[in-house]
Enzyme design. Structure first.
Site, PDB file in Angstrom:
ATOM      1  CB  ALA A  41      48.696  26.161  76.798  1.00 49.70           C
ATOM      2  N   GLY A  78      51.015  22.345  73.891  1.00 51.35           N
ATOM      3  CA  GLY A  78      52.118  22.612  74.812  1.00 51.35           C
ATOM      4  C   GLY A  78      52.634  21.347  75.476  1.00 51.35           C
TER       5      GLY A  78
HETATM    6  N1  3HC Z   1      42.949  23.733  78.900  1.00 49.44           N
HETATM    7  C1  3HC Z   1      41.949  23.875  79.797  1.00 49.44           C
HETATM    8  N2  3HC Z   1      40.974  22.978  79.972  1.00 49.44           N
HETATM    9  C2  3HC Z   1      41.010  21.880  79.202  1.00 49.44           C
HETATM   10  C3  3HC Z   1      42.015  21.673  78.245  1.00 49.44           C
HETATM   11  C4  3HC Z   1      43.025  22.652  78.111  1.00 49.44           C
HETATM   12  N3  3HC Z   1      44.036  22.516  77.255  1.00 49.44           N
HETATM   13  N4  3HC Z   1      41.777  20.498  77.623  1.00 49.44           N
HETATM   14  C5  3HC Z   1      40.671  19.998  78.175  1.00 49.44           C
HETATM   15  N5  3HC Z   1      40.196  20.833  79.124  1.00 49.44           N
HETATM   16  C6  3HC Z   1      39.026  20.622  79.985  1.00 49.44           C
HETATM   17  C7  3HC Z   1      37.727  20.611  79.208  1.00 49.44           C
HETATM   18  O1  3HC Z   1      37.209  21.915  79.057  1.00 49.44           O
HETATM   19  C8  3HC Z   1      36.851  19.735  80.068  1.00 49.44           C
HETATM   20  O2  3HC Z   1      36.382  20.523  81.123  1.00 49.44           O
HETATM   21  P1  3HC Z   1      34.951  20.239  81.778  1.00 49.44           P
HETATM   22  O3  3HC Z   1      34.998  18.830  82.262  1.00 49.44           O
HETATM   23  O4  3HC Z   1      34.835  21.264  82.824  1.00 49.44           O
HETATM   24  O5  3HC Z   1      33.957  20.420  80.644  1.00 49.44           O
HETATM   25  C9  3HC Z   1      37.834  18.724  80.650  1.00 49.44           C
HETATM   26  O6  3HC Z   1      39.130  19.305  80.512  1.00 49.44           O
HETATM   27  C10 3HC Z   1      37.835  17.393  79.941  1.00 49.44           C
HETATM   28  O7  3HC Z   1      37.969  17.618  78.546  1.00 49.44           O
HETATM   29  P2  3HC Z   1      37.136  16.778  77.484  1.00 49.44           P
HETATM   30  O8  3HC Z   1      35.719  16.731  77.889  1.00 49.44           O
HETATM   31  O9  3HC Z   1      37.485  17.322  76.171  1.00 49.44           O
HETATM   32  O10 3HC Z   1      37.772  15.339  77.729  1.00 49.44           O
HETATM   33  P3  3HC Z   1      38.127  14.199  76.675  1.00 49.44           P
HETATM   34  O11 3HC Z   1      38.677  13.087  77.467  1.00 49.44           O
HETATM   35  O12 3HC Z   1      36.978  13.972  75.769  1.00 49.44           O
HETATM   36  O13 3HC Z   1      39.299  14.804  75.757  1.00 49.44           O
HETATM   37  C11 3HC Z   1      41.380  15.904  75.301  1.00 49.44           C
HETATM   38  C12 3HC Z   1      40.549  15.072  76.311  1.00 49.44           C
HETATM   39  C13 3HC Z   1      41.662  15.071  74.042  1.00 49.44           C
HETATM   40  C14 3HC Z   1      42.663  16.268  75.960  1.00 49.44           C
HETATM   41  C15 3HC Z   1      40.561  17.152  74.895  1.00 49.44           C
HETATM   42  O14 3HC Z   1      40.114  17.801  76.064  1.00 49.44           O
HETATM   43  C16 3HC Z   1      41.315  18.158  74.092  1.00 49.44           C
HETATM   44  O15 3HC Z   1      41.442  18.005  72.896  1.00 49.44           O
HETATM   45  N6  3HC Z   1      41.811  19.232  74.747  1.00 49.44           N
HETATM   46  C17 3HC Z   1      42.416  20.339  74.084  1.00 49.44           C
HETATM   47  C18 3HC Z   1      43.820  20.021  73.639  1.00 49.44           C
HETATM   48  C19 3HC Z   1      44.434  21.232  72.992  1.00 49.44           C
HETATM   49  O16 3HC Z   1      43.840  21.896  72.169  1.00 49.44           O
HETATM   50  N7  3HC Z   1      45.679  21.518  73.373  1.00 49.44           N
HETATM   51  C20 3HC Z   1      46.358  22.656  72.857  1.00 49.44           C
HETATM   52  C21 3HC Z   1      46.121  23.818  73.773  1.00 49.44           C
HETATM   53  S1  3HC Z   1      46.815  25.323  73.147  1.00 49.44           S
HETATM   54  C22 3HC Z   1      48.456  25.204  73.478  1.00 49.44           C
HETATM   55  O17 3HC Z   1      48.904  24.214  73.997  1.00 49.44           O
HETATM   56  C23 3HC Z   1      49.263  26.385  73.115  1.00 49.44           C
HETATM   57  C24 3HC Z   1      50.715  26.091  73.192  1.00 49.44           C
HETATM   58  O18 3HC Z   1      51.190  25.791  71.897  1.00 49.44           O
HETATM   59  C25 3HC Z   1      51.494  27.246  73.726  1.00 49.44           C
END
Ligand code: 3HC
Ligand code: NAI
Length: 691
Positions: free
Chosen positions: A66, A105
Site C-alpha cells: 500500500a 498489499g
Molecule cells: N509507500 C510509499 N512509499 C514507499 C513505499 C510504500 N509502500 N515503499 C517505498 N516507498 C518509497 C520510500 O519512502 C523511498 O522514497 P524516497 O526515495 O523519497 O526516500 C522510495 O520509495 C524508495 O524506497 P527505498 O529507499 O526503501 O528503496 P529500496 O530499493 O531500498 O527498497 C523496498 C525497496 C524493499 C520496496 C522498500 O522500500 C520497502 O520495504 N518498502 C516498504 C514495503 C512495505 O512495508 N509494504 C507494506 C506496506 S503496508 C500495506 O501494504 C498494508 C496492506 O496490507 C493493506
C-alpha cells in the site's frame, strides 16, 4: 496497446492481456495504481481477444505494498478490496508476474490472482508488522492457506522477505521465471494455463493447510513463546497471530472480518503512527540538504584503523564483513595480537551460534591484518583513529597522519566527546577530517553518527554517508558539540537518574520504569554492563558520587559480580540491600530527604529533559531535523520504535505540556530544567517541527 491511466496500460499479446503498472519508485498501491488495476482488469475481462490476464510491473519491483504516505488521509479512488474482488472473481485466469519484491498489499494483490510466477531473484513478504500493522487486504487469511500456519506465522510476525525458490517450495508461487525474461515467460505460462484449461484457483477456497492446524492450539502458544522476548511491547505481532488463528478456526469471510477489525485498531493507534514515521525518518536521514545527490564519491578500497581496543576491533569487523581489507595499527605487537585475537574470538562465537560458518570466520579474518608502524597506512583511502579518549594523543596521531596519509584519504576519529575541529586543526587538511562515531559493540550497533567539522568537505561527508550504507549502518549527520547528539541527550537522562536515586527512587525502580517504557535496559543495568570503572581511578576517587563509592568497594558491575545490582552465577541481576544502604547514607550526608517517587515521575524526570535537549540541539543546528534525533535514539540507544523516538514521543505528549512541566521544575530545582528557547517558540507559534 490501450492506455488505462497515467500509470497503467493494457497490451494484447497472443490472446494474453498484459496489464502493466508503472508507478515509480516502487509501484505502491496509490489511488492511481488501484484505479489502473480496477479499470484494466475490467477492460481485459470485456475484451474477447483476451483469454488470460498477466499483471506485471515496470521499474525496480512488483507492487511493494500500500502507499504508506496515503494512510490517515481521505480515501480516494476504488478500494483495494474492490480491486481484489474483481481480480479474484475474474472469469479469465489472472496471473501475477513478480520481480523485485511483492510486499504487503502487493503480495495481497498477487494472492487474489489465480496463479503466481516470479523471477528467481524476486522476494515475497508481508512486512506490515514493521509498520505496526497487519496485512489488511486478506493477506493473513490467504497466506496460511498456501504456505501453512507455521510459515505464515513466521512471515507475518517478522516481515521476512521470502526468496522465490522458497516461495515455490512453500506453495506461495507456482512457477519460477528467468530473471531477464519475465514478460515472455509469463505469457507462455498464461497460454499453458489457457490451453490446459486449468481451473481458476482461488486461494480463499484452498483449505487443507489451515484445516490441518484446527484444534491445535499448541502451535500458537509455542509460537507466541518463541517470539515473546523479541516482540516485547509491540502490539502488531500479537494481532497478526490472532488473524492467523482466525484463518484456521473461522470460515474465510469471518476471518476477513477479524483481520479488518484488528487492522483498524492498529492503524488508528500510536504504535503504528510511530513505526510509519520511523519508516520515512530512516530514509530521510540519508538526505543532506546542502550536499547534492550527484556529489562524486571517493573510492574506499583500503581502510586503516588505529587502536585495536574495544572500538577499533569492532569497527574493523564491519569492513571485513563487507569485504574491504583493513589494517589495524597498535602500540605494540602484544596489544595488536590481543586485539586481533579478540576479533577472531568474536567471529568464532558468532559461528558457534550458527549465524556464520567456520569458513566465513576464516574468510573475514583474511580481510584483517595488523602492524605496529603507522607508516603502513600511507596507501589507505580511509583511516579511523580509535585510540584512548585523550586530546593530546589524538592530536599527535593526526599530525602524524597528516604527514603520511595520501592526499585523498579521509582522516576520521571515533572520539565520543572531543572537539573534532581542534583535532582537525592539527593537520594541514582539516577538510579531510571527520568524526565517525561508532557505538559499542561497533560490529553490532546499527547507528553511526557522522560528525561534520567546521571545515569538513562535502565530498568527504557524502563518501562517509555512502560508506555507512556499504557496511550496513544507519548514519546520521551531526555537528560538533559535547557528546554530539546521542550522548548529549543521554547525559540528561543519566543526570536525572543519578539525582533520582538520591531523592528516593532505587536504581531498580528507575530501570524498571524505563524497561517497561520499552528500553532494553535502564541506565543502572547499562552502567553495570559497561563497567562502573570506565573512566574511574582508585587514586583520584574521593567518594563524591555513588559510582565512586561502589567502585571503591570493588563493585565494578557485572564483571565483578556486583555493581548497582548483585549478580547470580547466571548473571541475573538482583536488587541489593547494601546498595540501598550506600545510597541512603550518601543522601543523609548531603542532607537530601528521601521520599517515595512514582513511576510516572521517574519517566518524566528521565525523558522530558532529553526532549528539551533535543530542542537545544535543533536550535544550534547540531542535527539536521527532529526525526534524525529520533533515528539516533532508536538505532543507538534502544528507544522503542513504537514510541517513535524522543521528539516524536514529545509531540504525542504535547510540547506545551512538556514546556510547562520544565518551567515548574526550573522554578523549584534550577537550571537543569531551563526550557530551550526554541521549545518555547515552537509552543508559542505552534510550529510543526516535523515539516
Ligand atoms: N509507500 C510509499 N512509499 C514507499 C513505499 C510504500 N509502500 N515503499 C517505498 N516507498 C518509497 C520510500 O519512502 C523511498 O522514497 P524516497 O526515495 O523519497 O526516500 C522510495 O520509495 C524508495 O524506497 P527505498 O529507499 O526503501 O528503496 P529500496 O530499493 O531500498 O527498497 C523496498 C525497496 C524493499 C520496496 C522498500 O522500500 C520497502 O520495504 N518498502 C516498504 C514495503 C512495505 O512495508 N509494504 C507494506 C506496506 S503496508 C500495506 O501494504 C498494508 C496492506 O496490507 C493493506
Ligand atoms: P580501548 O582502551 O579499548 O582501546 C584503545 C586502544 O588504542 C588500546 O588498545 C591502545 O593500546 C590503543 N592505542 C593507544 N595509543 C595508541 C597509539 N599511539 N597507536 C596505536 N594504538 C594506540 O578504548 P575504546 O573503548 O576502544 O575507545 C577508543 C575510542 O573510541 C575513544 O576515543 C573512545 O572515546 C571512543 N568510543 C568508545 C566507545 C566505547 O563504548 N568504548 C563508544 C564510542 C566511542
Amino acid at each position: 496497446m490501450t492506455t488505462i491511466n497515467d500509470v497503467t496500460k493494457l497490451d494484447v499479446i497472443e490472446s494474453v492481456g498484459v496489464l502493466t503498472l508503472n508507478s515509480p519508485p516502487v509501484n505502491a498501491l496509490s489511488a492511481n495504481v488501484r484505479e489502473g488495476l480496477d479499470i484494466g482488469i475490467k477492460k481485459a475481462i470485456e475484451n474477447n481477444d483476451i483469454k488470460a490476464i498477466v499483471v506485471i510491473c515496470e521499474g525496480r519491483t512488483f507492487i511493494a505494498g500500500a502507499d504508506i504516505s496515503e494512510f490517515g488521509q481521505e480515501p480516494k479512488g476504488p478500494s483495494l478490496f474492490d480491486v481484489q474482488d474483481i481480480m479474484e472473481n475474474s472469469p479469465k485466469p489472472v496471473i501475477a508476474a513478480i520481480h523485485g519484491t511483492a510486499l504487503g498489499g502487493g503480495l495481497e494483490v498477487a494472492l487474489t490472482c489465480h496463479y503466481r510466477i516470479a523471477v528467481k531473484s524476486a522476494k515475497c513478504g508481508l512486512p506490515e508488522v514493521n509498520l505496526g500493522l497487519l496485512p489488511g487486504a486478506g493477506g493473513t487469511q490467504r497466506l496460511p492457506r498456501l504456505v501453512g500456519v507455521e510459515q505464515a506465522l513466521k512471515m507475518v510476525t517478522s516481515g521476512l522477505h521470502l526468496p522465490a525458490e522458497q516461495c515455490l517450495q512453500s506453495g506461495l508461487i507456482d512457477k519460477i521465471a528467468n530473471d531477464d525474461d519475465l514478460l515472455n515467460n509469463s505469457i507462455s505460462y498464461a497460454k499453458e494455463i489457457i490451453e490446459e484449461n486449468r481451473p481458476l484457483k482461488k486461494v480463499r477456497d484452498i483449505d487443507e493447510k489451515v484445516k490441518a492446524a484446527q484444534g491445535n492450539d499448541e502451535i500458537f502458544q509455542n509460537f507466541r513463546k518463541s517470539i515473546e522476548r523479541k516482540t516485547r511491547g509491540f502490539l502488531a505481532p500479537e494481532y497478526n497471530i490472532q488473524c492467523i488463528e482466525a484463518a484456521v478456526n473461522e470460515p474465510f469471510d469471518e476471518g476477513i472480518k477479524v483481520e479488518r477489525d484488528l487492522f483498524i485498531k492498529l492503524i488508528s493507534g500510536n504504535q503504528s503512527a510511530a513505526q510509519r514515521y520511523f519508516f520515512f525518518a530512516q530514509r530521510q536521514v540519508a538526505k543532506i540538504p546542502d550536499i547534492p545527490k550527484e556529489t562524486e564519491l571517493l573510492d574506499i578500497n583500503k581502510v586503516g584503523i588505529i587502536g585495536a581496543g574495544t572500538m577499533g576491533g569492532g569497527i574493523a569487523m564491519n569492513f571485513a564483513n563487507a569485504g574491504i581489507p583493513v589494517t589495524i595499527i597498535e602500540q605494540s605487537q602484544e596489544r595488536l595480537d590481543k586485539g586481533i585475537g579478540i576479533i577472531r574470538k568474536n567471529y568464532e562465537n558468532t559461528a558457534a551460534k550458527g549465524r556464520i560458518s567456520l569458513e566465513d570466520v576464516d574468510k573475514r579474518m583474511q580481510f584483517i591484518n595488523g602492524n605496529i608502524s603507522i607508516d603502513t597506512l600511507s596507501d589507505k583511502d580511509l583511516i579511523i583513529e580509535a585510540v584512548f579518549e585523550n586530546m593530546d594523543l589524538k592530536k599527535e596521531i593526526f599530525s602524524k597522519l597528516d604527514l603520511i596519509a595520501k592526499d585523498s584519504a579521509i582522516l576520521a576519529t571515533n572520539t565520543s566527546a572531543l572537539d573534532i575541529n581542534e583535532i582537525a586543526e592539527t593537520t594541514k587538511r582539516p577538510e579531510s577530517v571527520i568524526g565517525l562515531h561508532f557505538f559499542s559493540p561497533a560490529n553490532v550497533m546499527r547507528l553511526l553518527e557522522i560528525v561534520r567539522g567546521e571545515k569538513t568537505s562535502k565530498q568527504i561527508i557524502a563518501t562517509s554517508m555512502g560508506l555507512a550504507k556499504t557496511i550496513g549502518k544507519t548514519a546520521a549527520l551531526v555537528g560538533v558539540c559535547p557528546g554530539f547528539v546521542g550522548n548529549r541527550i543521554l547525559a540528561q537522562r543519566q543526570r536525572e537518574a543519578n539525582k533520582l536515586i538520591l531523592e528516593g527512587a532505587l536504581p531498580w525502580e528507575i530501570d524498571d520504569a524505563l524497561f517497561d517504557f520499552g528500553f532494553p535496559m535502564g541506565p543502572f543495568a547499562m552502567s553495570d554492563l559497561a563497567g562502573l570503572d570506565i573512566g574511574w581511578s582508585k587514586e583520584t576517587s574521593r567518594s563524591e558520587t555513588i559510582r565512586d563509592i561502589l567502585c571503591e568497594n570493588g563493585r565494578f558491575g557485572q564483571k565483578s559480580g556486583k555493581g548497582f545490582y548483585i549478580y547470580d552465577e547466571n548473571r541475573n541481576k538482583l536488587p541489593d540491600n547494601d546498595v540501598e544502604k550506600i545510597i541512603q547514607e550518601f543522601a543523609d550526608n548531603k542532607q537530601i530527604k528521601r521520599r517515595e517517587i512514582e513511576k510516572d515521575e521517574i519517566l518524566k524526570r528521565c525523558l522530558y529533559p532529553m526532549i528539551n535537549e533535543g530542542f537545544k540541539i535543533l536550535d544550534e543546528g547540531m542535527a539536521i531535523r527532529a526525526s534524525d534525533i529520533d533515528i539516533i535514539w532508536i538505532n543507538g540507544y534502544g528507544w522503542p520504535i513504537y514510541e517513535g523516538g524522543p521528539m516524536f514521543y514529545g509531540n504525542l505528549i504535547g510540547y506545551d505540556k512538556i514546556l510547562s512541566w520544565l518551567q515548574d521544575m526550573e522554578k523549584e530545582h534550577g537550571s537543569d530544567f531551563s526550557p530551550s528557547p526554541y521549545l518555547e517558540k515552537v509552543v508559542e507559534e505552534k510550529i510543526n517541527i516535523f515539516n
